[in-house]
Design a protein around this motif. Sequence first.
Motif, mmCIF file in Angstrom:
data_model
loop_
_atom_site.group_PDB
_atom_site.id
_atom_site.type_symbol
_atom_site.label_atom_id
_atom_site.label_comp_id
_atom_site.label_asym_id
_atom_site.label_seq_id
_atom_site.Cartn_x
_atom_site.Cartn_y
_atom_site.Cartn_z
ATOM 1 N N ALA A 250 0.714 -1.233 -0.023
ATOM 2 C CA ALA A 250 0.039 -0.029 0.065
ATOM 3 C C ALA A 250 0.744 1.177 0.042
ATOM 4 O O ALA A 250 0.607 2.335 -0.872
ATOM 5 C CB ALA A 250 -0.862 0.036 1.167
ATOM 6 N N LEU B 277 1.781 2.820 -3.559
ATOM 7 C CA LEU B 277 0.763 3.381 -4.267
ATOM 8 C C LEU B 277 0.550 4.682 -3.890
ATOM 9 O O LEU B 277 0.343 5.158 -2.927
ATOM 10 C CB LEU B 277 -0.388 2.739 -4.013
ATOM 11 N N ALA C 3 -1.484 8.175 -5.417
ATOM 12 C CA ALA C 3 -3.032 8.478 -5.602
ATOM 13 C C ALA C 3 -3.598 8.172 -6.833
ATOM 14 O O ALA C 3 -4.652 7.504 -6.907
ATOM 15 C CB ALA C 3 -3.169 10.159 -5.156
ATOM 16 N N ASP D 59 -2.290 5.395 -8.587
ATOM 17 C CA ASP D 59 -2.232 4.099 -8.655
ATOM 18 C C ASP D 59 -3.541 3.693 -7.919
ATOM 19 O O ASP D 59 -4.225 2.773 -8.267
ATOM 20 C CB ASP D 59 -1.174 3.408 -7.928
ATOM 21 N N ARG D 60 -3.914 4.261 -6.881
ATOM 22 C CA ARG D 60 -5.136 3.812 -5.930
ATOM 23 C C ARG D 60 -6.301 4.263 -6.876
ATOM 24 O O ARG D 60 -7.340 3.451 -6.860
ATOM 25 C CB ARG D 60 -5.362 4.746 -4.550
ATOM 26 N N CYS D 61 -6.500 5.342 -7.493
ATOM 27 C CA CYS D 61 -7.506 5.518 -8.424
ATOM 28 C C CYS D 61 -7.661 4.535 -9.475
ATOM 29 O O CYS D 61 -8.726 3.959 -9.871
ATOM 30 C CB CYS D 61 -7.525 7.065 -9.212
ATOM 31 N N ILE E 24 -8.742 0.916 -7.764
ATOM 32 C CA ILE E 24 -10.213 1.118 -7.610
ATOM 33 C C ILE E 24 -11.165 1.140 -8.791
ATOM 34 O O ILE E 24 -12.070 0.437 -9.187
ATOM 35 C CB ILE E 24 -10.502 2.462 -6.756
ATOM 36 N N MET F 165 -9.888 -2.959 -2.777
ATOM 37 C CA MET F 165 -9.350 -2.065 -2.086
ATOM 38 C C MET F 165 -10.567 -1.001 -1.565
ATOM 39 O O MET F 165 -11.663 -0.703 -2.550
ATOM 40 C CB MET F 165 -8.375 -1.277 -3.053
ATOM 41 N N ARG G 290 -11.438 5.275 0.111
ATOM 42 C CA ARG G 290 -11.260 6.391 1.268
ATOM 43 C C ARG G 290 -12.165 7.590 1.023
ATOM 44 O O ARG G 290 -12.446 7.888 -0.260
ATOM 45 C CB ARG G 290 -9.841 6.598 1.360
ATOM 46 N N ASP H 72 -10.873 9.934 -1.526
ATOM 47 C CA ASP H 72 -10.414 9.539 -3.239
ATOM 48 C C ASP H 72 -11.424 10.081 -3.945
ATOM 49 O O ASP H 72 -12.515 10.552 -3.822
ATOM 50 C CB ASP H 72 -10.428 7.995 -3.252
#
Length: 169
Positions: free
Chosen positions: A6, A9, A11, A13-15, A18, A163, A166, A169
């Motif tokens: 985590a 990653l 922001a 990558d997280r998007c 998801i 995932m 948040r 996000d």
Amino acid sequence: MSAQDAAILDAIDRCLVIATQNGLPLVARPYHQLAEAIGIAPEEVMARLTRLLESGVIRRIGAVPNHYAIGYTANGMSVWDVPDERIDELGVRVGGLDFVTHCYHRPRRLPEWPYNLFAMVHGGSRTEVLTKVMAIAEIIGTDYRSHDVLFSTAILKKTGMRMAVRRDD
């Protein structure tokens, strides 16, 4: 995903994770659609997904067909009791068959469960599946002590780990 994974990653990558965890968009150019939604270039989407795949953050990118929708209404997991020292060789041979969609090694649970090689077969009927299982038996030859076929009785929704989104996000 571990805390260490985590941490690597950002922001974007997280998007991306998801946005793709329920599958790629069903359009001619899915990476371009993702790029537009996230606000980056399609080449960056592909590069980031490649990096996430190679680092193990994501395990695979692939199609998950609905076998029933494409005419395969009989689904049988063939299970085989083969010598442990031959499992890798036999697994490669069985897994290479065009009608085997999944092939893997699983531990035995003796005395109730002697099987260690699993191969999923789909067909339009149980007879078709059993015919394909007999083709597997021919490939394995005398190396199996026993086998069985476990037919699906219900359709289960297949989803992997997700995932969490948040609030920021």
